[in-house]
Write a protein that holds these residues in place. Structure first.
Motif, PDB file in Angstrom:
ATOM      1  N   LYS A  52       0.839  -1.183   0.000  1.00  0.00           N
ATOM      2  CA  LYS A  52       0.000   0.000   0.000  1.00  0.00           C
ATOM      3  C   LYS A  52       0.882   1.243   0.000  1.00  0.00           C
ATOM      4  O   LYS A  52       1.790   1.380   0.805  1.00  0.00           O
ATOM      5  CB  LYS A  52      -0.893  -0.008   1.238  1.00  0.00           C
ATOM      6  N   ALA A  53       0.587   2.122  -0.917  1.00  0.00           N
ATOM      7  CA  ALA A  53       1.348   3.358  -1.017  1.00  0.00           C
ATOM      8  C   ALA A  53       1.050   4.239   0.194  1.00  0.00           C
ATOM      9  O   ALA A  53       0.007   4.123   0.831  1.00  0.00           O
ATOM     10  CB  ALA A  53       0.991   4.086  -2.298  1.00  0.00           C
ATOM     11  N   PHE A  54       1.944   5.109   0.487  1.00  0.00           N
ATOM     12  CA  PHE A  54       1.772   6.002   1.623  1.00  0.00           C
ATOM     13  C   PHE A  54       0.578   6.909   1.383  1.00  0.00           C
ATOM     14  O   PHE A  54       0.487   7.566   0.354  1.00  0.00           O
ATOM     15  CB  PHE A  54       3.039   6.853   1.821  1.00  0.00           C
ATOM     16  N   THR A  55      -0.348   6.879   2.304  1.00  0.00           N
ATOM     17  CA  THR A  55      -1.487   7.784   2.208  1.00  0.00           C
ATOM     18  C   THR A  55      -1.352   8.830   3.306  1.00  0.00           C
ATOM     19  O   THR A  55      -1.168   8.489   4.476  1.00  0.00           O
ATOM     20  CB  THR A  55      -2.825   7.045   2.384  1.00  0.00           C
ATOM     21  N   PRO A  56      -1.425  10.069   2.936  1.00  0.00           N
ATOM     22  CA  PRO A  56      -1.310  11.122   3.935  1.00  0.00           C
ATOM     23  C   PRO A  56      -2.520  11.091   4.860  1.00  0.00           C
ATOM     24  O   PRO A  56      -3.652  10.923   4.406  1.00  0.00           O
ATOM     25  CB  PRO A  56      -1.285  12.401   3.103  1.00  0.00           C
TER      26      PRO A  56
END
Length: 110
Positions: A52-56
């Motif tokens: 999972k990509a970094f989600t702010p």
């Protein structure tokens, strides 16, 4: 055009020969149908889960209650956005469903 044509001559002129042709009497040859071969498909390959990509995320702290200047509770809401304004609005909207009075204390990034 010759008016002395007989009915048979007129029919042959319009429709061709009335005698059945020898090739028409024979049943037409059927083309051979290719045999259907069933092939067993390979089992589906399990897809690799993509990291999972970094989600702010922003953490919004609220002070909520149902009584005016009465007992209040601290509520923490996490929003998946970079905008502090959107995070605050989202948190207030969610808190208003349950509580009458909502006050934003802080908005921090996680």
């Amino acid at each position: 055009m010759n008016p002395d044509l007989t009915e048979e001559e007129m029919r042959s002129a319009l429709f061709g020969d009335t005698e059945p042709s020898p090739t028409g009497a024979e049943p037409p040859e059927q083309e051979s149908v290719p045999q259907v071969v069933f092939v067993k498909l390979a089992p589906p390959v399990a897809k690799k889960k993509v990291a999972k990509a970094f989600t702010p995320r922003l953490q919004v702290t609220l002070r909520v209650g149902n009584e005016f200047e009465g007992k209040t509770f601290e509520l923490i809401h996490e929003a998946d956005t970079l905008s502090k304004l959107l995070a605050e609005q989202e948190a207030v909207k969610a808190a208003k469903k349950k509580y009458r009075y909502v006050e934003v204390v802080s908005v921090k990034s996680m």
